[in-house]
Design a protein around this motif. Structure first.
Motif, short mmCIF file in Angstrom:
data_model
loop_
_atom_site.label_atom_id
_atom_site.label_comp_id
_atom_site.label_asym_id
_atom_site.label_seq_id
_atom_site.Cartn_x
_atom_site.Cartn_y
_atom_site.Cartn_z
N ARG A 314 -47.60 -2.98 -2.93
CA ARG A 314 -46.85 -1.79 -2.49
C ARG A 314 -45.95 -1.33 -3.63
N VAL A 315 -45.91 -0.01 -3.87
CA VAL A 315 -45.17 0.49 -5.03
C VAL A 315 -44.16 1.56 -4.63
N THR A 316 -42.94 1.44 -5.18
CA THR A 316 -41.96 2.52 -5.07
C THR A 316 -41.68 3.03 -6.48
N LEU A 317 -41.86 4.35 -6.66
CA LEU A 317 -41.63 4.94 -7.97
C LEU A 317 -40.22 5.55 -8.01
N VAL A 318 -39.48 5.21 -9.07
CA VAL A 318 -38.12 5.73 -9.20
C VAL A 318 -38.05 6.66 -10.42
N GLU A 322 -35.40 14.87 -8.96
CA GLU A 322 -36.51 15.25 -8.07
C GLU A 322 -37.69 15.83 -8.85
N ASP A 323 -37.41 16.66 -9.85
CA ASP A 323 -38.52 17.27 -10.59
C ASP A 323 -39.35 16.22 -11.32
N SER A 324 -38.64 15.29 -11.99
CA SER A 324 -39.38 14.24 -12.72
C SER A 324 -40.15 13.36 -11.74
N LEU A 325 -39.57 13.18 -10.54
CA LEU A 325 -40.23 12.35 -9.53
C LEU A 325 -41.54 13.00 -9.08
N LYS A 326 -41.45 14.30 -8.85
CA LYS A 326 -42.66 15.04 -8.45
C LYS A 326 -43.72 14.93 -9.54
N ALA A 327 -43.27 15.13 -10.78
CA ALA A 327 -44.21 15.07 -11.91
C ALA A 327 -44.84 13.68 -11.99
N GLY A 328 -44.03 12.64 -11.80
CA GLY A 328 -44.54 11.26 -11.87
C GLY A 328 -45.57 11.00 -10.79
N ALA A 329 -45.23 11.40 -9.55
CA ALA A 329 -46.16 11.16 -8.44
C ALA A 329 -47.46 11.94 -8.65
N SER A 330 -47.34 13.15 -9.23
CA SER A 330 -48.59 13.88 -9.41
C SER A 330 -49.41 13.29 -10.56
N GLY A 358 -44.26 4.85 -2.47
CA GLY A 358 -42.87 5.22 -2.18
C GLY A 358 -42.32 6.03 -3.35
N GLN A 359 -41.52 7.08 -3.05
CA GLN A 359 -40.98 7.92 -4.12
C GLN A 359 -39.49 8.12 -3.89
N THR A 360 -38.70 7.89 -4.92
CA THR A 360 -37.25 7.98 -4.72
C THR A 360 -36.52 8.25 -6.04
N THR A 361 -35.29 8.76 -5.90
CA THR A 361 -34.42 8.86 -7.07
C THR A 361 -33.22 7.91 -6.89
N THR A 362 -33.30 7.07 -5.86
CA THR A 362 -32.18 6.19 -5.52
C THR A 362 -32.56 4.73 -5.75
#
Ligand code: NAI
Length: 685
Positions: A314-318, A322-330, A358-362
């Motif tokens: 299971r993975v959570t990406l930090v 928000e913009d960098s998070l979206k870019a990372g997930a995509s 999982g996607q978060t900035t926290t």
């Protein structure tokens, strides 16, 4: 006894039970030969079914016998006896039927397989060709072009494909043994046709078939000889009588067994297994690895997150916003998308994986992970800040890992209150594909944290290699020497194209300059800049000039070569050649004539020397670790066994003499001592 017979009405069920993989050891070959004699001599037996106990059919030769002289009965004799039996034999395949295992099945009169089974002839990957009739029997069962592909690539095929080609007669989803018995019962009254009596299936009609196949293979094999011999063997099977082709196959097999390439490939095979076995980790339990956090969703973070997802973690990406998070997930989504396109993943599985990401900035969202892997910018202050935050939020016992390429893992660990839980996990790009994982043990890293690094490598199906802490760890430290000496050759009068082609002819997939153009010259420039800031002298005058001119490689259509729009074909560039000549005269470098051999030596010997320093300093502890880093991270030809195996083919005293003649390189103490004692790197493994 590993081979036993039980009766089921008139069918003899011959079972091999020889854990772990029913390999064709001496005892199995002897047992099989006896079984054939029994089947022949017992009137009540109408047919035989060959099954294997445990998780697989015969997975191949016995690796423990690899380096020993062959003992009778030899495998071809066993298979010939099965084929010549007066009663039909049905091979029942499950798990892997590979190498000699598949050859046994080819000698049987029929084959039935579990739908999950795989079959292949991987001998070329060990520098061999099939030596027990594989090349002469397979093209009698499946079309010649597919037989060529299977035998020259060594890649296994699925049961389904095998059935569509004619390699297996029936597929079942379960109850393999019963199905094989039922199948055998229907064949007892039919005329027996052995594989050797069949004619070649779908012989190629195009006149250029063999020459085209040969040039394709020559390009792909990059100096490895066994695929070409394998092609020749299949051609013999098609053009000669069975017996003649069979005899030629055997003699070629025996000759290749003694070859340097086979010995190098055997070394690589064993080194892959040995590299994860560390004395210091005996009986050390690894920590759990169910959930991971990845910090930074750039090139590396996205690749690492994908690799973890594909391994069922299971993975959570930090990310930082928000913009960098979206870019990372995509980025993760598009890597998975590419895997779907290549047929490696079903669209359903892709959706499932993306949904679980999982996607978060926290950072607080990482409270429950077992492992956090940091892949943010290559900057010490940024990384130390990230590690401080991780230290605050991660649960006790969680592992804190950095993917840094060059930075000091000890200094990163010191940013936390728990340096024993900190480790380096150095992935290579693209991280979901590249096999190498350098597992960097820092001064305080706890043994079970190191063991977990190896466990992670195993889960990701990567080759994990322990490295100590130094600038660039094992691989990039040697890479630096590779590049420096390639550049030095330019100053001595070589051209990028000349050096690149010499290294390709050595067996590298690309030369050093093509490689830099592909990766981008700016990364190395930043590293040189950082080193110079620390007062370290880095001599790379031509690279520096190229970067001043913003010739960063393919992405700028200009680097060591020039590129025309939308083409990746490197073209020699007069501007670069002029610049090289200017630098050579500026630095008073004398002109030297070079050929392939001298170019290869001028580059590789200093790399071996650097590797010796790495061993002297304990950054690597065994030469085979360096071999594995070079093969799995840098494209070093596997058929040469890796850098240190290659070094043994040169010999320490020759190396010392060559290095001594070159004032630019100070020979490492290890080379000096081996040259004195006549020892080899292999002795140190
Ligand atoms: P990148 O620039 O593509 O990605 C870095 C990512 O980290 C960016 O998405 C950025 O938004 C994010 N980030 C920065 N600060 C952050 C913070 N405080 N919190 C969360 N996210 C943050 O860089 P790349 O190439 O992926 O490299 C990352 C690391 O991996 C570096 O240490 C690099 O040396 C190392 N590495 C790079 C390799 C390569 O081939 N690119 C190979 C092996 C290691």
């Amino acid at each position: 006894m590993p081979v036993s017979i039980k009766m089921h009405e008139s069918i003899a069920v011959v079972q091999i039970d020889h854990p772990p993989v029913n390999a064709l050891s001496h005892a199995v070959r002897t047992g099989l030969l006896r079984a054939v004699e029994t089947v022949n001599a017992t009137p009540e037996i109408a047919a035989a079914v060959l099954v294997c106990a445990g998780r697989t059919f015969i997975a191949g030769a016995d690796v423990r016998e690899f380096n020993q002289p062959a003992r009778e009965p030899h495998l071809p004799d066993v298979i010939d006896a099965i084929e010549a039996c007066s009663k039909p034999w049905v091979a029942a395949l499950h798990g892997n039927a590979l190498g000699g295992g598949l050859e046994v099945a080819l000698g049987c009169h029929y084959r039935i397989a579990l739908s999950s089974a795989r079959m292949g002839l991987p001998e070329v990957t060990l520098g061999l060709i099939p030596g027990a009739g594989g090349t002469v029997r397979l093209p009698r069962l499946i079309p010649v072009p597919q037989a060529v592909e299977m035998i020259t690539s060594g890649k296994p095929i699925s049961a389904k494909e095998a059935a569509s080609l004619g390699l297996v007669d029936q597929i079942v989803d379960d109850e393999l043994e019963n199905a094989a018995i039922a199948f055998a019962q229907t064949r007892t009254s039919q005329p027996l046709v052995s594989t050797r009596d069949r004619s070649i299936k779908d012989a190629p009609t195009e006149p250029d078939f063999w020459s085209h196949a040969k040039s394709r293979l020559e390009r792909k094999a990059r100096g490895q000889i066994s695929p070409l011999y394998a092609l020749e063997a299949v051609k013999n099977a098609v053009t000669l009588a069975f017996e003649d082709a069979y005899a030629k196959e055997r003699s070629c097999f025996l000759e290749l067994r003694q070859s340097d390439q086979a010995s190098a490939l055997r070394h690589a095979f064993f080194a892959e297994r040995a590299v994860g076995r560390l004395d210091s980790l005996k009986d050390v339990q690894s920590r759990p690895l169910d959930a991971a956090g990845v910090i930074g969703g750039g090139t590396m973070g996205a690749g690492i997150a994908t690799a973890l997802l594909l391994a069922g973690i299971r993975v959570t990406l930090v990310e930082r916003d928000e913009d960098s998070l979206k870019a990372g997930a995509s980025r993760v989504a598009s890597i998975l998308e590419a895997s779907v396109k290549r047929g490696l993943l079903t669209p359903d599985r892709q959706r499932e994986l993306i949904e679980t990401l999982g996607q978060t900035t926290t950072y607080e969202d990482l409270a429950n992970v077992d492992l956090a892997i940091e892949a943010v910018f290559e900057s010490m202050p940024v990384k130390q800040e990230v590690f401080k935050r991780l230290d605050q939020v991660l649960k006790p016992g969680a592992i804190l890992a950095t993917n840094t390429s060059y930075l000091d893992v000890n200094a990163i660990a010191r940013a936390t209150q728990r340096p024993t839980d900190v480790i380096g996990l150095h992935f290579f790009s693209p991280a979901h594909i590249m096999k190498l994982l350098e597992i960097v043990e820092a001064d305080a890293t706890a043994p079970d944290v190191l063991a977990t690094g190896f466990e992670l490598a195993r889960k990701l199906r990567k080759v994990g290699i322990r490295s100590g802490v130094c600038d660039g760890f094992i691989g990039n430290r040697i890479l630096k020497v590779y590049r420096q000496n390639a550049e030095r050759l330019l100053l001595e009068g070589g051209t990028p194209a000349q050096v690149d082609s010499a290294m390709r002819r050595f067996g590298m997939p690309m030369g050093p300059f093509e490689m830099q153009d592909l990766a981008g010259l700016d990364i190395a420039a930043a590293q040189r800049h950082a080193a110079r800031e620390k007062g370290i002298n880095v001599f790379a005058p031509v690279s520096d000039r190229l970067c001043e001119k913003k010739r960063f490689g393919q992405k700028c259509n200009a680097g060591w070569y020039r590129y025309e729009d939308n083409s990746r074909t490197p073209l020699e560039d007069d501007e670069v050649l002029k610049l090289i000549r200017e630098e050579a005269s500026q630095h008073h470098v004398a002109h030297k004539a070079h050929d392939d051999n001298s170019i290869q030596r001028a580059i590789l010997f200093p790399m071996i020397n650097e590797a010796c320093f790495i061993l002297d300093e304990g950054i690597a502890t065994r030469p085979l670790e360096i071999d594995m880093v070079e093969i799995h991270g840098y494209g070093f030809p596997r058929w040469r066994g890796g850098l240190m195996h290659y070094a043994d083919t040169i010999g320490a005293s020759t190396l010392l003499d060559a290095l001594g003649a070159d004032q630019a390189t100070e020979p490492a103490p290890l080379i000096k001592s081996l040259a004195k004692t006549g020892g080899t790197f292999a002795d140190l493994n």
